[in-house]
Design a protein around this motif. Structure first.
Motif, PDB file in Angstrom:
ATOM      1  N   SER A   9       1.039  -1.394  -0.368  1.00  0.00           N
ATOM      2  CA  SER A   9       0.146   0.194  -0.097  1.00  0.00           C
ATOM      3  C   SER A   9       1.206   1.256   0.261  1.00  0.00           C
ATOM      4  N   GLN A  10       2.284   1.429  -0.019  1.00  0.00           N
ATOM      5  CA  GLN A  10       2.788   2.160  -0.189  1.00  0.00           C
ATOM      6  C   GLN A  10       3.534   2.199  -1.535  1.00  0.00           C
ATOM      7  N   THR A  11       4.168   3.294  -2.436  1.00  0.00           N
ATOM      8  CA  THR A  11       5.688   3.245  -2.976  1.00  0.00           C
ATOM      9  C   THR A  11       6.711   3.773  -2.816  1.00  0.00           C
ATOM     10  N   VAL A  12       7.696   2.241  -3.446  1.00  0.00           N
ATOM     11  CA  VAL A  12       9.310   2.543  -2.628  1.00  0.00           C
ATOM     12  C   VAL A  12       9.676   3.679  -4.158  1.00  0.00           C
ATOM     13  N   ILE A  13      10.972   4.282  -3.632  1.00  0.00           N
ATOM     14  CA  ILE A  13      11.799   4.314  -4.903  1.00  0.00           C
ATOM     15  C   ILE A  13      12.392   4.035  -5.300  1.00  0.00           C
ATOM     16  N   ARG A  14      13.273   3.722  -5.971  1.00  0.00           N
ATOM     17  CA  ARG A  14      14.778   3.472  -6.099  1.00  0.00           C
ATOM     18  C   ARG A  14      15.753   3.964  -7.200  1.00  0.00           C
ATOM     19  N   ILE A  15      16.694   4.096  -6.960  1.00  0.00           N
ATOM     20  CA  ILE A  15      17.186   4.939  -8.781  1.00  0.00           C
ATOM     21  C   ILE A  15      18.262   4.608  -8.914  1.00  0.00           C
ATOM     22  N   TYR A  16      19.165   3.943  -9.424  1.00  0.00           N
ATOM     23  CA  TYR A  16      20.247   3.171  -9.771  1.00  0.00           C
ATOM     24  C   TYR A  16      21.275   3.830 -10.700  1.00  0.00           C
ATOM     25  N   ASP A  17      22.592   3.559 -10.489  1.00  0.00           N
ATOM     26  CA  ASP A  17      23.567   4.165 -11.317  1.00  0.00           C
ATOM     27  C   ASP A  17      23.301   3.536 -12.261  1.00  0.00           C
ATOM     28  N   THR A  18      23.039   3.138 -13.854  1.00  0.00           N
ATOM     29  CA  THR A  18      22.785   2.134 -14.625  1.00  0.00           C
ATOM     30  C   THR A  18      24.709   1.238 -14.556  1.00  0.00           C
ATOM     31  N   ASN A  19      26.058   2.439 -14.858  1.00  0.00           N
ATOM     32  CA  ASN A  19      26.978   1.766 -14.987  1.00  0.00           C
ATOM     33  C   ASN A  19      27.482   0.810 -13.885  1.00  0.00           C
ATOM     34  N   THR A  20      27.767   1.329 -13.208  1.00  0.00           N
ATOM     35  CA  THR A  20      28.079   0.936 -11.297  1.00  0.00           C
ATOM     36  C   THR A  20      26.950   0.220 -10.730  1.00  0.00           C
ATOM     37  N   GLY A  21      25.295   0.430 -10.853  1.00  0.00           N
ATOM     38  CA  GLY A  21      24.669  -0.973 -10.827  1.00  0.00           C
ATOM     39  C   GLY A  21      24.170  -0.288  -9.089  1.00  0.00           C
ATOM     40  N   GLU A  22      25.240   0.889  -8.162  1.00  0.00           N
ATOM     41  CA  GLU A  22      25.123   1.347  -7.066  1.00  0.00           C
ATOM     42  C   GLU A  22      23.435   1.797  -6.771  1.00  0.00           C
ATOM     43  N   HIS A  23      22.811   2.222  -5.685  1.00  0.00           N
ATOM     44  CA  HIS A  23      21.639   2.984  -5.741  1.00  0.00           C
ATOM     45  C   HIS A  23      21.460   4.406  -5.400  1.00  0.00           C
ATOM     46  N   ILE A  24      21.625   5.272  -5.377  1.00  0.00           N
ATOM     47  CA  ILE A  24      21.275   6.564  -5.753  1.00  0.00           C
ATOM     48  C   ILE A  24      20.540   7.429  -4.394  1.00  0.00           C
ATOM     49  N   ALA A  25      21.400   6.742  -3.492  1.00  0.00           N
ATOM     50  CA  ALA A  25      20.152   8.142  -2.049  1.00  0.00           C
ATOM     51  C   ALA A  25      19.687   8.663  -2.612  1.00  0.00           C
ATOM     52  N   LEU A  26      17.902   9.542  -1.813  1.00  0.00           N
ATOM     53  CA  LEU A  26      17.201  10.661  -2.181  1.00  0.00           C
ATOM     54  C   LEU A  26      17.677  11.371  -0.384  1.00  0.00           C
ATOM     55  N   PRO A  27      17.691  12.438  -0.613  1.00  0.00           N
ATOM     56  CA  PRO A  27      17.688  13.502   0.541  1.00  0.00           C
ATOM     57  C   PRO A  27      16.892  12.597   2.105  1.00  0.00           C
ATOM     58  N   SER A  28      17.477  12.769   2.917  1.00  0.00           N
ATOM     59  CA  SER A  28      16.540  12.328   4.445  1.00  0.00           C
ATOM     60  C   SER A  28      15.599  13.375   4.206  1.00  0.00           C
ATOM     61  N   LEU A  29      14.261  12.585   4.332  1.00  0.00           N
ATOM     62  CA  LEU A  29      12.828  13.756   5.079  1.00  0.00           C
ATOM     63  C   LEU A  29      12.088  13.077   6.054  1.00  0.00           C
TER      64      LEU A  29
END
Length: 626
Positions: free
Chosen positions: A288-308
Motif C-alpha cells: 500500500s505504499q510506493t517505494v522509489i529506487r534510483i540506480y546508476d546504470t554504469n555501476t549498479g549503485e543505488h542513488i540515495a534520496l535526501p533524508s526527509l
C-alpha cells in the motif's frame, strides 16, 4: 534512597498521557481543510532553472512555474472553467503543452501555450480524446494517441513542433494499448489485453512494416511494455509468469532473446531511464505504499534520496542534464510537496508548502497498515486512520472505506475527506478486500464474477476489527466509497441490509447491465477484460442483474447520501437518479447532490467543499447522532 529509573519512566509516560488528554482537540472546518493545495506534474525548463507544475490554488488546476532553488511562483496558463494539467515545456524553449477536458467528460485535448500567452488546441476534434505520449529523442516532434479516426481505437500520431502538423504513424484497428517508441523511431511496442490476467506484447517495426507477437504463451499470464533502452537495442517489459507479482524482463530487439532483468518481493509498478540512460528509476508497490529506487546504470549503485521526515517520495523526474531531479514528498497527515534535488549532493529544496498552516497535523489521523481476518479466516489488508482523540472518552463512530476499481487499492497517503472525517471523530478503515490490486494476482482474481459476495463480506468483516479496538461503537459503523467503492456501498445496503447503519455512495455503479453496455468507446481495448471480471452484458444479463443493487433496492432500509457528476462518462447520472428514486420509494432517506460541471471525480474546490461538508452533516445526523 535509590533512584528507580523504571518507576520514573512510568510516571513520565502517565504524565505525558494526561497532558495529551488535557490538550484541546481542534475540529477544522471544511474550508480550512480545502485551503490546502493539491499539486501535480513537474517539467524542467530547458535551462533547468525552473519547474512547471499544476496546482488548484485558484479553485481548479492551473499551470505555474517555480525556480529550482525556491522563490516566487509564476502563473502561466490560467483557466476559470476547466482544469489546466501541465504536461511539459518544449525541449528547447519556454513554450508549454498542457491537457484539459470539458467539465470532466474525459475527452482530453492537448493544448499549446506560446510564450506570449496565446493558447491553441492542437487536437480540436469535438469528440476527440488525445493523450500525450512523449517527446521524440531528436526533440523535433512529439507523439500522441488519438481516437479521432475511430472513437474506439487510439491511433498513434507524430506532431512536428515547427509547423504543428501531425501524421498518423500507426493505425490501431486491433485495440492495442500504446507502450512506447524507441529513440531511433524504428520500433513501437503495444500491449494487447485479452483479459486482465492474460495479455501480450506486439512489436511494430516501421522499417519493414511488420507487426510481431513477442510473448507467445499459454494460460493466464500478463505482459505489458515498460519502455525501450536509450540505445534502441532493447525493450523492457513486465510479466507475472510463474509469479504472484509483476517483474521486469529484457527483450533484445536484434536477437529476439528474452532474459530476466529485475525482480522484487512486491510488484514493480513502473521503470524508466533518464535522458542518456545514466539513471534508472524503479517504482515498487510495497504493501500500500510506493517505494522509489534510483540506480546508476554504469555501476549498479543505488542513488540515495535526501533524508526527509516520515512519508513517501513519489513522482521522481530527472532533468535532461541528469544533474537535477524533482520529486514529491507527503504522508498520511501532510499533503504532497514538490522538491528539487542536486543528484549526489546533500542539497535539496522544498519548493511548495501546500498544507494550510491553520491545520495542525497533530489533530489529524495517522495511517497504519494492518491485517484483519475475514469470514473465511483470510487475511485482508487495510489502512487504518485512527482519530488522535479516539481513546479519550465515549466510543466513536467509524466508517469502512472501499476504494475504486474493480482491482484498485487503498494506499497510504493524504486524503482530504478521510482526514476531515477523522478530525471530526470518525475512525476510518480503508479496506483492500479480495479482488484488490497490489497483493498478488491470486488475491486479485478472487472476486472475478463474484462481486457483491466474498468482497462484500470482507467489508462486513472489517467491522469486527473496528469493534476490537475497544473505542469504536459497534452500533455506529457506516460504509463509504466511490466508483466501484460506491457500488460496494449500495451492495452492502441492498444485500446485507443490517450490516451498516448508513452508506455514502460517491458516483457508484448500481446497474452493471447499463454500465457495461455504455462504457466509453475509447475503452475498447479493455472491454473483454471487463467482461471476464464482471460479466458480459450480452450473454450474462441475468447474472449482472443479480449483483446490481438497483434491482434489489426494496431491501434497503438504512439512510444513504449519493454524490454524482453530471458529465461522468463511466457511471452515467441516470444510474444515481434511479437509485435515489428507488431508495426514496422505500420511505428511506436518500440525500442527493449532482455537480453539473464534474465527471468521474470532483476537481473543483467549491464542489469538493460542498460535497465533503454534506457528507459530514449526513453522518453527524444519521450515524454519530443515531
Amino acid at each position: 534512597m535509590k533512584f528507580n529509573q523504571t518507576l520514573f519512566r512510568l510516571a513520565m509516560i502517565l504524565l505525558l498521557a494526561a497532558a495529551c488528554q488535557d490538550t484541546p482537540h481542534t475540529e477544522y472546518t471544511i474550508e480550512q481543510f480545502m485551503k490546502t493545495t493539491s499539486i501535480r506534474g513537474s517539467s524542467f525548463t530547458p535551462d533547468e532553472s525552473e519547474i512547471l507544475y499544476s496546482n488548484d490554488k485558484t479553485g481548479i488546476y492551473n499551470a505555474y512555474t517555480v525556480p529550482v532553488d525556491g522563490g516566487e511562483h509564476q502563473a502561466l496558463a490560467q483557466d476559470t472553467i476547466n482544469s489546466v494539467l501541465a504536461i511539459s515545456f518544449f525541449p528547447n524553449d519556454r513554450r508549454i503543452l498542457y491537457r484539459g477536458d470539458q467539465g470532466g467528460n474525459e475527452l482530453w485535448h492537448i493544448y499549446f501555450r506560446d510564450t506570449d500567452g496565446k493558447v491553441t488546441d492542437l487536437t480540436p476534434g469535438e469528440k476527440e480524446r488525445a493523450l500525450f505520449a512523449g517527446w521524440a529523442h531528436d526533440e523535433k516532434s512529439f507523439f500522441f494517441t488519438s481516437n479521432k479516426r475511430d472513437p474506439r481505437y487510439m491511433d498513434v500520431y507524430e506532431m512536428e513542433i515547427e509547423t504543428f502538423t501531425s501524421k498518423l504513424i500507426f493505425k490501431n484497428d486491433q485495440a492495442f494499448n500504446f507502450g512506447g517508441i524507441s529513440n531511433d523511431k524504428r520500433y513501437m511496442a503495444f500491449g494487447k489485453t485479452h483479459t486482465r490476467d492474460n495479455s501480450d506484447i506486439y512489436l511494430y517495426d516501421s522499417k519493414s512494416g511488420s507487426l510481431k507477437l513477442i510473448t507467445k504463451h499459454e494460460g493466464d499470464i500478463s505482459h505489458s511494455p515498460a519502455g525501450f533502452s536509450t540505445g534502441s537495442k532493447k525493450l523492457y517489459y513486465f510479466t507475472d509468469e510463474d509469479s504472484e507479482f509483476r517483474y521486469l524482463m529484457e527483450y533484445n530487439l536484434e536477437t529476439g532473446e528474452h532474459r530476466l532483468f529485475h525482480k522484487e518481493e512486491w510488484g514493480i509498478s513502473y521503470m524508466y531511464f533518464s535522458h542518456t540512460g545514466k539513471y534508472r528509476v524503479l517504482g515498487i508497490n510495497q504493501d500500500s505504499q510506493t517505494v522509489i529506487r534510483i540506480y546508476d546504470t554504469n555501476t549498479g549503485e543505488h542513488i540515495a534520496l535526501p533524508s526527509l521526515p516520515a512519508g513517501a517520495v513519489t513522482s521522481v523526474n530527472i532533468s535532461k542534464s541528469e544533474k537535477l531531479l524533482s520529486f514529491y514528498h507527503g504522508s498520511a497527515k501532510s499533503t504532497s510537496d514538490l522538491y528539487s534535488y542536486e543528484i549526489g549532493s546533500r542539497k535539496h529544496t522544498r519548493l511548495t508548502r501546500t498544507m494550510n498552516p491553520e491545520v495542525n497535523p497533530s489533530h489529524l489521523a495517522d495511517a497504519e497498515v494492518i491485517r484483519y481476518k475475514s469470514f473465511d479466516d483470510m487475511d485482508i489488508p487495510a489502512v487504518f486512520y485512527k482519530p488522535p482523540h479516539a481513546e479519550w472518552g465515549e466510543k466513536i463512530p467509524a466508517l469502512v472505506w472501499v476504494h475504486g476499481g474493480p482491482g484498485g487499492q487503498s494506499r497510504v497517503g493524504y486524503r482530504a475527506l478521510i482526514q476531515y472525517l477523522a478530525n471530526h471523530g470518525y475512525a476510518v478503515l480503508a479496506v483492500n478486500n479480495r479482488g484488490s490490486g497490489g497483493y498478488g494476482k491470486t488475491f486479485q482474481q478472487l472476486d472475478d464474477q463474484a462481486h457483491g459476495k466474498g468482497d462484500l463480506d470482507d467489508c462486513v468483516a472489517a467491522k469486527d476489527f473496528l469493534i476490537s479496538t475497544g473505542y469504536v461503537d459497534e452500533n455506529k459503523i457506516g460504509i463509504i466509497g466511490g466508483s466501484y467503492g460506491g457500488y460496494m456501498v449500495m451492495a452492502a445496503l441492498a444485500f446485507r441490509p443490517q450490516a451498516f447503519e448508513v452508506g455514502v455512495n460517491i458516483f457508484g455503479v448500481t446497474n452493471w447491465v447499463r454500465t457495461l453496455k455504455s462504457i466509453p468507446p475509447w475503452w475498447e481495448a479493455s472491454r473483454q477484460s471487463l467482461y471476464k471480471e464482471l460479466g458480459n452484458p450480452e450473454t450474462q444479463e441475468d447474472y449482472l442483474y443479480s449483483i446490481s443493487p438497483l434491482f434489489h433496492a426494496a431491501n434497503i432500509i438504512k439512510p444513504v447520501i449519493v454524490l454524482q457528476g453530471a458529465n461522468d462518462p463511466r457511471v452515467l447520472q441516470v444510474e444515481s437518479d434511479e437509485m435515489v428514486e428507488a431508495v426514496r420509494a422505500n420511505g428511506v432517506t436518500a440525500e442527493y447532490i449532482v455537480f453539473n460541471d464534474e465527471g468521474h471525480g470532483f476537481r473543483k474546490k467549491e464542489n469538493q467543499i460542498e460535497g465533503h461538508e454534506a457528507i459530514l452533516k449526513f453522518l453527524d445526523q444519521h450515524l454519530k447522532g443515531s
